[in-house]
Design an enzyme around this catalytic site. Sequence first.
Site, PDB file in Angstrom:
ATOM      1  N   ARG A  11      49.739  16.343  51.256  1.00 30.50           N
ATOM      2  CA  ARG A  11      48.859  15.432  50.516  1.00 30.50           C
ATOM      3  C   ARG A  11      47.456  16.025  50.432  1.00 30.50           C
ATOM      4  O   ARG A  11      46.823  16.007  49.379  1.00 30.50           O
ATOM      5  CB  ARG A  11      48.829  14.075  51.198  1.00 30.50           C
ATOM      6  CG  ARG A  11      47.929  13.075  50.499  1.00 30.50           C
ATOM      7  CD  ARG A  11      47.957  11.728  51.234  1.00 30.50           C
ATOM      8  NE  ARG A  11      47.010  10.801  50.695  1.00 30.50           N
ATOM      9  CZ  ARG A  11      47.228   9.983  49.679  1.00 30.50           C
ATOM     10  NH1 ARG A  11      48.398   9.982  49.081  1.00 30.50           N
ATOM     11  NH2 ARG A  11      46.293   9.158  49.256  1.00 30.50           N
ATOM     12  N   TYR A  18      43.860  19.167  43.044  1.00 33.74           N
ATOM     13  CA  TYR A  18      43.475  18.348  41.890  1.00 33.74           C
ATOM     14  C   TYR A  18      41.953  18.201  41.800  1.00 33.74           C
ATOM     15  O   TYR A  18      41.394  18.186  40.699  1.00 33.74           O
ATOM     16  CB  TYR A  18      44.135  16.977  41.954  1.00 33.74           C
ATOM     17  CG  TYR A  18      45.656  17.050  41.945  1.00 33.74           C
ATOM     18  CD1 TYR A  18      46.334  17.988  41.163  1.00 33.74           C
ATOM     19  CD2 TYR A  18      46.412  16.187  42.722  1.00 33.74           C
ATOM     20  CE1 TYR A  18      47.715  18.059  41.160  1.00 33.74           C
ATOM     21  CE2 TYR A  18      47.805  16.250  42.715  1.00 33.74           C
ATOM     22  CZ  TYR A  18      48.439  17.192  41.936  1.00 33.74           C
ATOM     23  OH  TYR A  18      49.808  17.262  41.934  1.00 33.74           O
ATOM     24  N   PHE A  33      27.177  19.271  33.010  1.00 31.91           N
ATOM     25  CA  PHE A  33      27.600  19.639  34.362  1.00 31.91           C
ATOM     26  C   PHE A  33      27.191  21.077  34.676  1.00 31.91           C
ATOM     27  O   PHE A  33      26.726  21.373  35.781  1.00 31.91           O
ATOM     28  CB  PHE A  33      29.114  19.472  34.533  1.00 31.91           C
ATOM     29  CG  PHE A  33      29.588  19.797  35.924  1.00 31.91           C
ATOM     30  CD1 PHE A  33      29.489  18.853  36.936  1.00 31.91           C
ATOM     31  CD2 PHE A  33      30.123  21.037  36.236  1.00 31.91           C
ATOM     32  CE1 PHE A  33      29.908  19.147  38.226  1.00 31.91           C
ATOM     33  CE2 PHE A  33      30.539  21.344  37.505  1.00 31.91           C
ATOM     34  CZ  PHE A  33      30.433  20.391  38.514  1.00 31.91           C
ATOM     35  N   GLU A  36      23.455  21.128  35.427  1.00 31.26           N
ATOM     36  CA  GLU A  36      23.156  20.535  36.736  1.00 31.26           C
ATOM     37  C   GLU A  36      23.675  21.411  37.875  1.00 31.26           C
ATOM     38  O   GLU A  36      23.021  21.535  38.915  1.00 31.26           O
ATOM     39  CB  GLU A  36      23.748  19.125  36.804  1.00 31.26           C
ATOM     40  CG  GLU A  36      23.031  18.175  35.870  1.00 31.26           C
ATOM     41  CD  GLU A  36      23.839  16.975  35.435  1.00 31.26           C
ATOM     42  OE1 GLU A  36      23.261  16.122  34.718  1.00 31.26           O
ATOM     43  OE2 GLU A  36      25.030  16.876  35.784  1.00 31.26           O
ATOM     44  N   GLU A  71      27.836  13.034  37.457  1.00 30.89           N
ATOM     45  CA  GLU A  71      28.132  13.666  36.172  1.00 30.89           C
ATOM     46  C   GLU A  71      29.642  13.755  35.948  1.00 30.89           C
ATOM     47  O   GLU A  71      30.128  13.532  34.830  1.00 30.89           O
ATOM     48  CB  GLU A  71      27.501  15.059  36.088  1.00 30.89           C
ATOM     49  CG  GLU A  71      27.638  15.701  34.721  1.00 30.89           C
ATOM     50  CD  GLU A  71      26.956  14.904  33.621  1.00 30.89           C
ATOM     51  OE1 GLU A  71      27.628  14.629  32.596  1.00 30.89           O
ATOM     52  OE2 GLU A  71      25.774  14.561  33.759  1.00 30.89           O
ATOM     53  N   GLU A  78      33.847   9.026  29.876  1.00 31.10           N
ATOM     54  CA  GLU A  78      33.824   9.432  28.471  1.00 31.10           C
ATOM     55  C   GLU A  78      35.187   9.930  28.005  1.00 31.10           C
ATOM     56  O   GLU A  78      35.618   9.621  26.890  1.00 31.10           O
ATOM     57  CB  GLU A  78      32.760  10.509  28.252  1.00 31.10           C
ATOM     58  CG  GLU A  78      31.347   9.980  28.372  1.00 31.10           C
ATOM     59  CD  GLU A  78      30.290  11.052  28.169  1.00 31.10           C
ATOM     60  OE1 GLU A  78      30.635  12.239  28.047  1.00 31.10           O
ATOM     61  OE2 GLU A  78      29.107  10.679  28.124  1.00 31.10           O
ATOM     62  N   TYR A  88      34.817   3.063  16.844  1.00 30.63           N
ATOM     63  CA  TYR A  88      33.756   2.499  17.663  1.00 30.63           C
ATOM     64  C   TYR A  88      34.164   1.118  18.172  1.00 30.63           C
ATOM     65  O   TYR A  88      34.724   0.310  17.437  1.00 30.63           O
ATOM     66  CB  TYR A  88      32.442   2.383  16.872  1.00 30.63           C
ATOM     67  CG  TYR A  88      31.366   1.705  17.688  1.00 30.63           C
ATOM     68  CD1 TYR A  88      30.672   2.410  18.647  1.00 30.63           C
ATOM     69  CD2 TYR A  88      31.086   0.354  17.521  1.00 30.63           C
ATOM     70  CE1 TYR A  88      29.711   1.793  19.427  1.00 30.63           C
ATOM     71  CE2 TYR A  88      30.127  -0.277  18.295  1.00 30.63           C
ATOM     72  CZ  TYR A  88      29.437   0.452  19.252  1.00 30.63           C
ATOM     73  OH  TYR A  88      28.497  -0.164  20.030  1.00 30.63           O
ATOM     74  N   HIS A  89      33.874   0.887  19.444  1.00 36.07           N
ATOM     75  CA  HIS A  89      34.052  -0.443  20.021  1.00 36.07           C
ATOM     76  C   HIS A  89      32.858  -0.691  20.933  1.00 36.07           C
ATOM     77  O   HIS A  89      32.432   0.207  21.666  1.00 36.07           O
ATOM     78  CB  HIS A  89      35.353  -0.533  20.811  1.00 36.07           C
ATOM     79  CG  HIS A  89      35.687  -1.940  21.223  1.00 36.07           C
ATOM     80  ND1 HIS A  89      35.092  -2.561  22.285  1.00 36.07           N
ATOM     81  CD2 HIS A  89      36.552  -2.827  20.689  1.00 36.07           C
ATOM     82  CE1 HIS A  89      35.568  -3.783  22.403  1.00 36.07           C
ATOM     83  NE2 HIS A  89      36.469  -3.970  21.439  1.00 36.07           N
ATOM     84  N   ALA A 118       8.526  16.849  49.785  1.00 32.83           N
ATOM     85  CA  ALA A 118       7.431  17.809  49.595  1.00 32.83           C
ATOM     86  C   ALA A 118       6.096  17.182  50.002  1.00 32.83           C
ATOM     87  O   ALA A 118       5.267  17.832  50.653  1.00 32.83           O
ATOM     88  CB  ALA A 118       7.385  18.276  48.135  1.00 32.83           C
TER      89      ALA A 118
END
Length: 131
Positions: A11, A18, A33, A36, A71, A78, A88-89, A118
């Site tokens: 597992r 994955y 991504f 970043e 992200e 998305e 579109y909804h 800092a």
Amino acid sequence: MYQVKRTGVKRFYFATKYSLQGIKAAWVEEPAFRYEATAALVLLPAAFWLAESGMQLALLLACCFLVLAFEIVNSAIEAVVDRWGPEYHELAGRAKDMGSAAVFMMLNMTWVVWASVAWDNGYLDMIKALF
């Protein structure tokens, strides 16, 4: 079809596999991504220089990793919304906007934490003295 649940070391192996596939997909498919992650490559070593305690180091590192995690979650939202259909909804748009807002809030929290560390360590006073 019934799927057999893995346990133990198997597992852990497949969960890790994955997870790494997800990170790779984020790198390949998501420019945000990549930006970043590139920033994190600069900030992670800088955290070791800036931090003066273990707690400061943990906060600085956690912010970097949390931005990447947020992200990935945003990209997953998305992808699911886009998979559902191209039309579109209102709820789909709201889900995408909220995912983006979560990343935005995490980015803001990151700069606040970095600036606070800092400040506490006197680095902002040194910069202010230059001007």
